[in-house]
Design a protein around this motif. Structure first.
Motif, PDB file in Angstrom:
ATOM      1  N   ASN A 235      -4.439  -8.601  14.305  1.00 57.96           N
ATOM      2  CA  ASN A 235      -5.660  -8.209  13.624  1.00 57.96           C
ATOM      3  C   ASN A 235      -5.080  -7.375  12.823  1.00 57.96           C
ATOM      4  OD1 ASN A 235      -8.537  -7.785  12.804  1.00 57.96           O
ATOM      5  ND2 ASN A 235      -8.608 -10.298  13.327  1.00 57.96           N
ATOM      6  N   ILE A 236      -5.225  -5.422  13.169  1.00 57.27           N
ATOM      7  CA  ILE A 236      -5.352  -4.929  12.836  1.00 57.27           C
ATOM      8  C   ILE A 236      -3.473  -4.542  11.703  1.00 57.27           C
ATOM      9  CG2 ILE A 236      -4.331  -2.153  13.424  1.00 57.27           C
ATOM     10  CD1 ILE A 236      -6.665  -2.153  15.608  1.00 57.27           C
ATOM     11  N   ALA A 237      -2.681  -5.304  12.195  1.00 59.31           N
ATOM     12  CA  ALA A 237      -1.647  -5.186  11.486  1.00 59.31           C
ATOM     13  C   ALA A 237      -2.100  -6.336  10.071  1.00 59.31           C
ATOM     14  CB  ALA A 237      -0.322  -5.730  11.774  1.00 59.31           C
ATOM     15  N   LYS A 239      -4.437  -7.241   9.106  1.00 57.65           N
ATOM     16  CA  LYS A 239      -5.550  -7.218   7.910  1.00 57.65           C
ATOM     17  C   LYS A 239      -5.210  -5.737   6.427  1.00 57.65           C
ATOM     18  CE  LYS A 239      -9.524  -8.771  10.254  1.00 57.65           C
ATOM     19  NZ  LYS A 239     -10.531  -8.663  10.980  1.00 57.65           N
ATOM     20  N   ALA A 240      -4.249  -4.753   7.568  1.00 57.74           N
ATOM     21  CA  ALA A 240      -3.705  -3.790   6.982  1.00 57.74           C
ATOM     22  C   ALA A 240      -3.116  -3.537   6.294  1.00 57.74           C
ATOM     23  CB  ALA A 240      -2.968  -2.440   8.020  1.00 57.74           C
ATOM     24  N   MET A 241      -2.003  -4.674   6.414  1.00 59.20           N
ATOM     25  CA  MET A 241      -1.352  -5.553   5.275  1.00 59.20           C
ATOM     26  C   MET A 241      -1.903  -5.971   4.129  1.00 59.20           C
ATOM     27  SD  MET A 241       1.882  -6.997   7.594  1.00 59.20           S
ATOM     28  CE  MET A 241       2.271  -8.493   7.197  1.00 59.20           C
ATOM     29  N   GLY A 243      -5.330  -5.493   3.309  1.00 61.78           N
ATOM     30  CA  GLY A 243      -6.151  -4.185   2.244  1.00 61.78           C
ATOM     31  C   GLY A 243      -4.809  -3.463   1.516  1.00 61.78           C
ATOM     32  N   VAL A 244      -4.136  -3.435   2.394  1.00 61.13           N
ATOM     33  CA  VAL A 244      -2.772  -2.457   0.678  1.00 61.13           C
ATOM     34  C   VAL A 244      -2.918  -3.407  -0.370  1.00 61.13           C
ATOM     35  CG1 VAL A 244      -0.811  -1.735   0.875  1.00 61.13           C
ATOM     36  CG2 VAL A 244      -1.944  -1.292   2.752  1.00 61.13           C
TER      37      VAL A 244
ATOM     38  N   ASN B 217      -8.549  -3.617   6.841  1.00 57.98           N
ATOM     39  CA  ASN B 217      -8.329  -3.563   5.768  1.00 57.98           C
ATOM     40  C   ASN B 217      -9.405  -2.502   4.539  1.00 57.98           C
ATOM     41  OD1 ASN B 217      -9.992  -5.832   6.779  1.00 57.98           O
ATOM     42  ND2 ASN B 217     -10.731  -5.874   4.736  1.00 57.98           N
ATOM     43  N   VAL B 244       3.985  -3.208   3.255  1.00 55.30           N
ATOM     44  CA  VAL B 244       3.818  -3.755   2.472  1.00 55.30           C
ATOM     45  C   VAL B 244       3.898  -2.796   0.675  1.00 55.30           C
ATOM     46  CG1 VAL B 244       1.519  -4.714   1.080  1.00 55.30           C
ATOM     47  CG2 VAL B 244       1.563  -5.344   3.572  1.00 55.30           C
TER      48      VAL B 244
END
Lengths: 343, 343
Positions: A235-237, A239-241, A243-244, B217, B244
């Motif tokens: 989930n973290i990976a 969402k981080a992706m 977001g960027v 995110n 990303v």
């Protein structure tokens, strides 16, 4: 004729976003019928609009006043959510009235209710959420994306098998490469569970084409076809992706509109640029499938729009058409045999 | 005069990348002296080149044949790495011959050796790796980025305090907002440790301006000034974001070069586009500081180039100049008092 149950009330912008998504999906899949569960007083007026005329005959509404809210606990949803739009959609799948369920509602509630109503495939300890992520060389399956906060080594091994079959079915790759997400490529790095899962996967080369640990930056590099992790990390990976990706796309659009010359520049580049933006747009990759259930349940982002919701519908229909469930049931026993043999 | 110890042999492209980084950093910080630890036979010929003439008088070389390799375990590095380029650089810091250490070498080894040689600040249970991440509205401090695989609630609370002081010192924000990374914003979501850490932070509003859970995110959205997490999650989030960013920048460069008109388009946009690319370039945000040690130790990405290494040097020098260590030592007792009072 495929029938799709839709949770008409899930997501931030429902039911408009949901009906808009059906309109888009119906263009791609003309032979699909949709059953929308939710508040008829809100949904019917939308369908009456000229804009949605093309889908009037393809959509049935089953009325309910009840909804599962976004901040409701799974246990609460299970206890009192039977007659909610989500609960009724899942019940239609349980009673084989539809072929899949799409919901943009509360993830934990959807998973909790689905586990009880649709049941977990015999032998699977935990279902996992899987999604396709765009990469430099195509698409990669990521799982688990948040169905479980943690995972045992054997559960990670099962995720690897389900991810392999999902890549097999949806990407058409016969022997997909599989990696385990970790914070380093060396065998001695990372949590105990991940290293123990690696040891299990190394023992079944006939079943899983295991390629070792994958670092998070290597996901979009497309280093492997399937990346396996516990749901918290996944989930973290993801969402981080996302977001960027959103940040960079907004930033580049700001560059376009910053002056007269940049606008002309954008005009000259718009064809390939739009093509590229489309490919990396998180909405185009919306829709995570709950793998390991005896039925196809797809979770859409709650905050998505009609374009994103249409893609979540596509994911459900594609998963049905690729015969994913039958393949899991056919291949799972081989893994369990390996396990029984002490792998 | 600030003195910086450099591990001349750490990283994939050392020592050339290291010397190139010093050249770039020396332009920004004319009054800094560099002591490079490593193989003189490899470093001296580089410095003799005309290109590096501007820094010849600013660089001392301390020779050693030994190196800590990238796949060496921390325990092994601690046992036999005293005379390696990394070990000698850390020793110079321990003996107050330099003000900070910069290394692009093995992260676990650097942390392990630093904890023993530089010592942890009294009262801090675990050091954490912190870095600045570009966001829509500026920069955000992320920690821990991989110093520890897991963290207890109290350790997460300490990370929050150290992150606050780091944001305070390096970003100049007096009362930075702090969030805990989690997979949902609701209080009942996520691992037990994260929810327990939230409960601790909610009790010390005088000390920490805590804003609740942050999803991955929301990091680049700039929702808070400091995002706290365990090192496993942080490493995954950071690398996913870097992956990303690199993917999108490569993709957009491919768009530029795809045809004649797109090249003209790029030419018209190049000013603001390059400005934006620079801002989001992971190399410009290279350099994670080990917070909680009695000295400034900065870890550079192993795979970076001279531009990235120069930024890691900047991070070290800025952290010294902002008086970070003194601020930690001044503020830490207040947190420990809160803790003792049963917060």
């Amino acid at each position: 004729m495929i029938k799709v149950a839709i949770d008409g009330m899930g997501g931030d912008r429902s039911p408009l976003m949901v009906i808009g998504g059906i309109l888009r999906a119906a263009q791609r899949y003309p032979n699909v019928h949709f059953i929308v569960f939710g508040n008829r007083d809100k949904i019917q007026p939308l369908l009456a609009k000229k804009h949605f005329a093309p889908i009037v005959d393809k959509v049935d509404i089953i009325h309910t006043d009840e909804v599962v809210t976004m901040d409701e606990s799974p246990s609460n949803a299970i206890r009192r959510g039977r007659n909610s739009s989500m609960g009724l959609a899942l019940n239609a799948l349980r009673e084989n009235q539809v072929d899949c369920v799409i919901s943009a509602g509360n993830t934990g509630a959807l998973m909790g209710m689905a586990k009880i109503m649709i049941k977990v495939v015999e032998g699977i300890e935990r279902p996992a959420m899987a999604s396709l992520c765009p990469t430099i060389r195509g698409e990669t399956v990521m799982l688990d994306l948040g169905a479980n906060i943690s995972a045992t080594p054997y559960q990670l091994e099962q995720f690897a098998l389900m991810g392999k079959i999902f890549a097999n079915a949806t990407l058409g790759i016969e022997k997909p490469t599989v990696g385990l997400l970790n914070i380093g490529s060396e065998a001695l790095k990372g949590p105990d569970e991940v290293r123990a899962a690696a040891a299990l996967l190394e023992k079944i080369p006939e079943t899983i084409n295991y390629k070792g640990f994958i670092e998070a930056n290597e996901i979009v590099a497309g280093k492997v076809d399937v990346v396996v992790m516990d749901g918290y990390s996944g989930n973290i990976a993801l969402k981080a992706m996302e977001g960027v990706a959103n940040f960079l796309m907004i930033g580049i659009k700001n560059v376009y509109s910053s002056g007269f010359l940049t606008k002309i520049g954008f005009f000259l580049m718009r064809g390939p640029m739009k093509h590229f933006f489309h490919r990396v747009d998180p909405r185009v990759h919306n829709g995570a499938v709950f793998l390991g259930l005896n039925g196809i349940v797809v979770k859409s982002h709650g905050g998505t729009d009609s374009l994103g919701f249409a893609h979540a519908i596509s994911v459900g229909i594609d998963t049905i058409q690729h015969g994913f469930l039958a393949k899991v049931n056919a291949e799972l026993p081989s893994l369990m045999r390996d396990e029984a043999n002490g792998s």
